[in-house]
Every structure is written in C-alpha cells, then in structure tokens.
Write a protein that holds these residues in place. Structure first.
Motif, PDB file in Angstrom:
ATOM      1  N   PHE A  60       8.877 -37.804  40.873  1.00 47.18           N
ATOM      2  CA  PHE A  60       9.915 -36.783  40.650  1.00 47.18           C
ATOM      3  C   PHE A  60      10.888 -36.778  41.838  1.00 47.18           C
ATOM      4  CE2 PHE A  60       6.787 -33.901  38.050  1.00 47.18           C
ATOM      5  CZ  PHE A  60       6.892 -34.759  36.973  1.00 47.18           C
ATOM      6  N   THR A  61      10.346 -36.763  43.044  1.00 46.93           N
ATOM      7  CA  THR A  61      11.198 -36.699  44.253  1.00 46.93           C
ATOM      8  C   THR A  61      12.120 -37.915  44.354  1.00 46.93           C
ATOM      9  OG1 THR A  61       9.646 -35.336  45.523  1.00 46.93           O
ATOM     10  CG2 THR A  61      11.135 -36.761  46.786  1.00 46.93           C
ATOM     11  N   LEU A  62      11.572 -39.103  44.076  1.00 50.29           N
ATOM     12  CA  LEU A  62      12.361 -40.333  44.219  1.00 50.29           C
ATOM     13  C   LEU A  62      13.526 -40.386  43.238  1.00 50.29           C
ATOM     14  CD1 LEU A  62       9.486 -42.924  44.716  1.00 50.29           C
ATOM     15  CD2 LEU A  62      11.102 -42.124  46.457  1.00 50.29           C
ATOM     16  N   HIS A  63      13.416 -39.654  42.130  1.00 56.46           N
ATOM     17  CA  HIS A  63      14.463 -39.704  41.098  1.00 56.46           C
ATOM     18  C   HIS A  63      15.376 -38.470  41.111  1.00 56.46           C
ATOM     19  CE1 HIS A  63      11.592 -42.626  39.354  1.00 56.46           C
ATOM     20  NE2 HIS A  63      12.623 -43.135  38.710  1.00 56.46           N
ATOM     21  N   ALA A  64      15.187 -37.574  42.090  1.00 59.95           N
ATOM     22  CA  ALA A  64      15.788 -36.232  41.995  1.00 59.95           C
ATOM     23  C   ALA A  64      17.306 -36.234  41.978  1.00 59.95           C
ATOM     24  CB  ALA A  64      15.271 -35.358  43.135  1.00 59.95           C
ATOM     25  N   ASP A  65      17.930 -37.047  42.826  1.00 62.74           N
ATOM     26  CA  ASP A  65      19.397 -37.095  42.816  1.00 62.74           C
ATOM     27  C   ASP A  65      19.866 -38.451  43.330  1.00 62.74           C
ATOM     28  OD1 ASP A  65      22.287 -35.843  44.402  1.00 62.74           O
ATOM     29  OD2 ASP A  65      21.889 -35.797  42.248  1.00 62.74           O
ATOM     30  N   HIS A  66      21.094 -38.805  43.018  1.00 66.58           N
ATOM     31  CA  HIS A  66      21.575 -40.118  43.469  1.00 66.58           C
ATOM     32  C   HIS A  66      23.095 -40.206  43.467  1.00 66.58           C
ATOM     33  CE1 HIS A  66      21.062 -44.601  44.015  1.00 66.58           C
ATOM     34  NE2 HIS A  66      20.246 -44.052  44.890  1.00 66.58           N
ATOM     35  N   GLU A  67      23.746 -39.225  44.112  1.00 65.45           N
ATOM     36  CA  GLU A  67      25.213 -39.253  44.265  1.00 65.45           C
ATOM     37  C   GLU A  67      25.892 -39.212  42.901  1.00 65.45           C
ATOM     38  OE1 GLU A  67      27.637 -42.429  46.913  1.00 65.45           O
ATOM     39  OE2 GLU A  67      27.919 -42.356  44.745  1.00 65.45           O
ATOM     40  N   GLN A  68      26.990 -39.935  42.713  1.00 63.69           N
ATOM     41  CA  GLN A  68      27.802 -39.779  41.494  1.00 63.69           C
ATOM     42  C   GLN A  68      27.507 -40.896  40.490  1.00 63.69           C
ATOM     43  OE1 GLN A  68      29.157 -36.884  41.388  1.00 63.69           O
ATOM     44  NE2 GLN A  68      28.534 -36.631  43.515  1.00 63.69           N
ATOM     45  N   ASN A  69      26.221 -41.080  40.144  1.00 62.44           N
ATOM     46  CA  ASN A  69      25.835 -42.072  39.134  1.00 62.44           C
ATOM     47  C   ASN A  69      26.373 -41.669  37.768  1.00 62.44           C
ATOM     48  OD1 ASN A  69      23.537 -40.460  37.673  1.00 62.44           O
ATOM     49  ND2 ASN A  69      23.364 -40.098  39.864  1.00 62.44           N
ATOM     50  N   ALA A  70      26.197 -42.525  36.774  1.00 60.64           N
ATOM     51  CA  ALA A  70      26.838 -42.312  35.468  1.00 60.64           C
ATOM     52  C   ALA A  70      26.445 -40.983  34.848  1.00 60.64           C
ATOM     53  CB  ALA A  70      26.466 -43.461  34.523  1.00 60.64           C
ATOM     54  N   SER A  71      25.156 -40.643  34.860  1.00 65.45           N
ATOM     55  CA  SER A  71      24.748 -39.397  34.182  1.00 65.45           C
ATOM     56  C   SER A  71      25.194 -38.165  34.968  1.00 65.45           C
ATOM     57  CB  SER A  71      23.232 -39.383  33.977  1.00 65.45           C
ATOM     58  OG  SER A  71      22.555 -39.617  35.190  1.00 65.45           O
ATOM     59  N   THR A  72      25.178 -38.233  36.287  1.00 63.20           N
ATOM     60  CA  THR A  72      25.660 -37.098  37.085  1.00 63.20           C
ATOM     61  C   THR A  72      27.165 -36.921  36.878  1.00 63.20           C
ATOM     62  OG1 THR A  72      23.912 -37.375  38.720  1.00 63.20           O
ATOM     63  CG2 THR A  72      25.901 -36.225  39.438  1.00 63.20           C
ATOM     64  N   SER A  73      27.891 -38.037  36.819  1.00 61.33           N
ATOM     65  CA  SER A  73      29.336 -37.946  36.556  1.00 61.33           C
ATOM     66  C   SER A  73      29.596 -37.370  35.167  1.00 61.33           C
ATOM     67  CB  SER A  73      29.973 -39.330  36.693  1.00 61.33           C
ATOM     68  OG  SER A  73      29.761 -39.824  38.002  1.00 61.33           O
ATOM     69  N   THR A  74      28.698 -37.677  34.222  1.00 61.60           N
ATOM     70  CA  THR A  74      28.815 -37.108  32.860  1.00 61.60           C
ATOM     71  C   THR A  74      28.626 -35.601  32.907  1.00 61.60           C
ATOM     72  OG1 THR A  74      27.956 -39.160  31.906  1.00 61.60           O
ATOM     73  CG2 THR A  74      27.818 -37.189  30.533  1.00 61.60           C
ATOM     74  N   VAL A  75      27.628 -35.165  33.659  1.00 59.76           N
ATOM     75  CA  VAL A  75      27.370 -33.720  33.774  1.00 59.76           C
ATOM     76  C   VAL A  75      28.571 -33.039  34.420  1.00 59.76           C
ATOM     77  CG1 VAL A  75      25.930 -31.980  34.943  1.00 59.76           C
ATOM     78  CG2 VAL A  75      24.848 -33.954  33.838  1.00 59.76           C
ATOM     79  N   ARG A  76      29.116 -33.642  35.450  1.00 56.73           N
ATOM     80  CA  ARG A  76      30.285 -33.056  36.129  1.00 56.73           C
ATOM     81  C   ARG A  76      31.489 -32.992  35.178  1.00 56.73           C
ATOM     82  NH1 ARG A  76      31.325 -32.601  41.724  1.00 56.73           N
ATOM     83  NH2 ARG A  76      29.484 -32.750  43.069  1.00 56.73           N
ATOM     84  N   LEU A  77      31.700 -34.064  34.421  1.00 58.35           N
ATOM     85  CA  LEU A  77      32.863 -34.081  33.533  1.00 58.35           C
ATOM     86  C   LEU A  77      32.696 -33.043  32.420  1.00 58.35           C
ATOM     87  CD1 LEU A  77      35.560 -35.533  33.336  1.00 58.35           C
ATOM     88  CD2 LEU A  77      34.489 -37.225  31.831  1.00 58.35           C
ATOM     89  N   ALA A  78      31.475 -32.982  31.864  1.00 62.37           N
ATOM     90  CA  ALA A  78      31.226 -31.965  30.825  1.00 62.37           C
ATOM     91  C   ALA A  78      31.417 -30.565  31.414  1.00 62.37           C
ATOM     92  CB  ALA A  78      29.808 -32.133  30.278  1.00 62.37           C
ATOM     93  N   GLY A  79      30.895 -30.374  32.625  1.00 62.66           N
ATOM     94  CA  GLY A  79      31.008 -29.052  33.263  1.00 62.66           C
ATOM     95  C   GLY A  79      32.434 -28.683  33.608  1.00 62.66           C
TER      96      GLY A  79
END
Ligand code: SDX
Length: 431
Positions: free
Chosen positions: A226-245
């Motif tokens: 869980f910890t190793l996957h918790a965050d990773h800067e502006q990867n595709a899915s995080t950028s998707t969440v930001r754009l949707a938000g």
C-alpha cells in the motif's frame, strides 16, 4: 507560485515573447507559458505531456535520473521500512508526520468510516460474477456520490476532509467486496479491532465456515505494498483525477475517473499484465524469445513491468518490492517460485542488453508486485484494484491540493487541428 528572477525569450515571426522561469525547491525549472497564446497567437504542442508541468504541488517528488521518490520530502525506502500506510496517508494528506495523538485520532477516524451504506451491496449484485473487479470498483465508487451527500460540496473544507477520510477508509471494503463477489463468496464486514492491512486481508480471505487469523508477516507485506503505491506525482490517473476535479465534479466521481484511467495496461494494469507475461514465458529458457519480441519494432509486445516515463534509472519501489518478494516467499515457505526465478533472470538479461540500456528501461513498481500478491493468494484480476486502493490517498491528496488553490480553474487543453477546413453540406445525391 515560486517567485522568479529569470526569463526565457521565444523569438519567431518577428515576435519576441518573454516568459518567466520558476525554480522548484528541488528538480526541474519551469517556463510559465500562460501568456504565450495571448501574446504570440501560438499554442505549445506536447502530446503525452513529456515536457509539461501541469500544476504546482508539494506532495511527491521524483528524480527519474537518480531513481529517487520522496513523499513530502521523506524517501520511500525509509517510509517502507519504518512507517506504515495510515501514517503515510496522514503525511500525504497533511504534509507532516503525525505525533502519537494525531496518529491515534486519524486512525480512529478512518476505522470508523470503513463500512459502506448497506444499499451499496445491491450495486454489486447488478454485475456478472465474472466482471473484472476494476469494472465493479469504477461503478461502485462512482455510485458512492449517490449516498454520501454530506461530503459532496467541494467548496466546504470540512466536507472535503470527510470525503478524503471516507475514500481512504472505504476503498479496502469496496475492493474486498469486488473480490468476494468475483469468487462467489459472501461479503465480509470490516472489523474495528484490526489494523488497515489486516482488515483488508480479513475482508478478502475470511469465510463464515471457519475462523480466519491474519498472518502478521503477510499483513506487513500488504501494508508495505500500500505504501509503495500511495502516490507518484502527476501520473496519468492522478492527472485524470485533477482534470475531473477541475470542473468541480464531486470527489467520488473524480476517484472513479482515476480508477478507470489506472486500469490501462500501460499504467496500473501493468501489474496484472506483467504476472500474466511471466507466466506465459513460463521458464527461464524462453526468456530470449520474449526479449527479442520486446525489441522488435514490428511486434507490439512490450516487457510489462519495464520502462517508465520518469524513471531512467531503477524505480526505487521496484527495489523494495524485489526485497519484499524474497522475504515474503521465504517466510511463507515458498521456495523455487518459478515465476520469481523467471522475473529475476529476465531483469538480469534485460539490464545487460544494449536495447534496454540505451533506452534506459528498468523494472518499475509493477514488475515484482504481482509475485507477492499472487503468493498472498490474490488472483491477477485483483492486482490493479489493490493498486487503486493504495493510490486513493494520493489521488485524494492531490485533489484536495488542487481544489484549495486560490486561482484554480478548469483544465482545458487546445490542439493542433489537422482536419478539413470549412466546407458546405452536400446533398446525398451529390456524394
Ligand atoms: C505505472 O507515471 C507513473 O508514475 C506511473 C506509475 C505510477 O506509480 O503511477 O509509476 C505506475 O504506470 C508504471 C508503468 C507500468 N507500465 C508498464 O510496465 C507497461 C510497459 N511499459 C511501457 O509501455 C512504457 O515503458 C511506459 C508506458 C511505462 C512509458 O512509456 P513512455 O514514457 O511513453 O516511453 P515510450 O513508450 O515512448 O518508450 C520509449 C522507447 C520506445 O522505443 P522507441 O520508439 O524510442 O524506439 O522505449 C521502448 C519504446 O518502444 N519501450 C519499451 C518498453 N517501454 C518502452 N520496449 C520494450 N518494453 C517496454 N516495456
């Protein structure tokens, strides 16, 4: 915005446009091109965003050349060894490591939000039993906005906080229910006396017919994943969440969008694709055939779990995961695991091959994770849901950071149009 003293000048078509350069606290400078269209009547062109910083953030830093990953400044290796997932969640959400009181309060709040509204159980029943758990998760998480009306108002800081706690707390329950539905077993409710990782394992693997005792070694390995996957800067899915938000969509809808994007085999779906590839290779003697295919421009095959847009050195998470795989399999008494043998030999051969060396292709987070997850007892279809569960804190932390920005606006990229110029409609008789 970091203040600036330096500028970049773009000169073309007798125009000269000066743009400020901002320096980060660490990493790569950025050129602020926001006035370029207004002053120069041109767009920048960067499909795949290989040279584009889409936002300012204080959460996660990656140095791809060094193979360095920091959560709020703390190296991932130290957090994986010395911290635990809920403490890392607190760090990502609030920016600092909690003291004992803060941690106890945070863990208490998350624990009390792990149950889902009972009606949500019926959403699962609409799916075929053989639905991929990621399909179920996208559907159920998106539907959560129909239930938690008191945490949808993104302009209310308290509701944003509640939505974050709910997402972190409920994702293991949603993922476990998706798994139980997939294997045809009854749902198992969360238990408040178990830690986060143990609770997830309990909800996945306990059955009414007999007691289930969580193996602490497996729980620790689960927590580390869980910890190793918790965050990773502006990867595709995080950028998707930001754009949707950025459109003002509610947090559950934004996380559902992130889950959908993560599913792709080029992104979070690679952990499932990687283990299936390792199984298809089967034995060490077949590795050269697959290395040749990975290098063949006419063959769409790629080594899953290899390569990364940012890391041009070892993905530090892959290193920790590789050590963990050895440790977990050994502690579980699983020796001579053929898949692990193939993975290690494949890594060794690839890292000595000029093609991979020249393109700086190294194992990424997805290369070894599936071996551990399979040893714990998960089917490959649960690998990406576990990635989504882990990444929820990163998505919701980045979403909160974006919503709180004073000059936050909707994301709306432009394009290089290469379609037909204006033309008149033709009657069907003339076509
Ligand atoms: C994740 O962004 C993140 O931070 C993501 C992630 C996170 O935590 O959020 O780290 C999680 O998604 C990890 C990546 C998981 N995906 C895979 O393992 C799938 C296999 N890898 C690739 O498809 C690829 O490496 C990507 C998608 C990860 C990165 O692709 P890029 O940055 O767009 O690079 P590219 O496709 O342009 O490749 C550069 C070159 C190409 O050759 P040329 O056209 O220059 O001749 O390297 C080659 C590619 O053909 N290449 C590979 C390869 N990856 C790249 N060749 C064989 N096998 C591979 N795996």
């Amino acid at each position: 915005m970091a203040d600036t003293k330096r500028t970049a000048t773009l000169t073309f078509d007798n125009k000269s446009i000066e743009m400020p350069i901002y320096a980060p606290t660490v990493g790569t400078d950025v050129i602020d091109i926001r006035k370029l269209y207004a002053q120069g009547d041109v767009f920048t062109y960067d499909p795949g965003f290989t040279s584009t910083a889409a936002c300012e953030s204080s959460i996660t830093y990656i140095d791809g050349d060094k193979g360095e990953l920091l959560y709020r400044g703390y190296p991932i290796e130290q957090l994986a060894d010395e911290s635990h997932y809920l403490e890392v969640c607190y760090l990502l959400l609030y920016g600092e490591l909690p003291n004992a009181t803060q941690l106890q309060d945070f863990e208490g709040r998350v624990t009390r939000h792990t149950m889902l509204h009972e009606q949500i159980h019926y959403f699962f029943r609409g799916f075929r039993r053989d639905s991929h758990p990621m399909a179920t998760m996208v559907g159920v998480v998106g539907a959560m906005s129909a239930f938690y009306h008191d945490s949808l108002d993104i302009n209310d800081e308290w509701q944003r906080e509640v939505a974050a706690i709910r997402m972190i707390a409920k994702m293991p329950t949603v993922a476990a229910m998706a798994y139980k539905y997939y294997v045809g077993q009854p749902f198992v409710y969360p238990r408040n006396d178990l830690d986060y990782a143990s609770n997830f394992l309990h909800m996945c693997f306990s059955v009414p017919a007999e007691p289930y005792v969580v193996n602490p070694i497996i729980a620790k390995a689960m927590d580390r994943i869980f910890t190793l996957h918790a965050d990773h800067e502006q990867n595709a899915s995080t950028s998707t969440v930001r754009l949707a938000g950025s459109s003002g969509a509610n947090p559950f809808a934004c996380i559902a969008a992130g889950i959908a994007c993560l599913w792709g085999p080029a992104h979070g779906g690679a952990n499932q694709a990687c283990l299936e590839m390792l199984r298809e290779i089967g034995t060490v003697d077949r590795i050269p055939e697959y290395i040749a295919r990975a290098k063949d421009k006419d063959d769409p095959f790629r080594l899953m779990g290899f390569g990364h847009r940012v890391y041009k050195n070892f993905d530090p998470r892959a290193k920790v995961m590789k050590e963990s795989a050895d440790e977990v399999l050994d502690l579980m008494g699983i020796h001579n695991n053929e898949t692990l043998k193939v993975a290690k030999e494949l890594e060794r051969i690839a890292l000595e091959d000029e093609y991979f060396i020249s393109k700086k292709l190294y194992p990424n987070v997805d290369f070894y994770s599936g071996i551990i997850l399979e040893a714990i007892g998960f089917p490959t279809s649960m690998f990406t849901p576990i990635f989504a569960l882990s990444r929820t804190v990163g998505w919701i932390s980045q979403w909160k950071e974006m919503i709180a920005e004073k000059d936050q606006k909707i994301g709306r990229p432009r394009q290089l149009y290469i379609g037909p110029t204006k033309r008149d409609y033709k009657d069907i008789a003339e076509r």
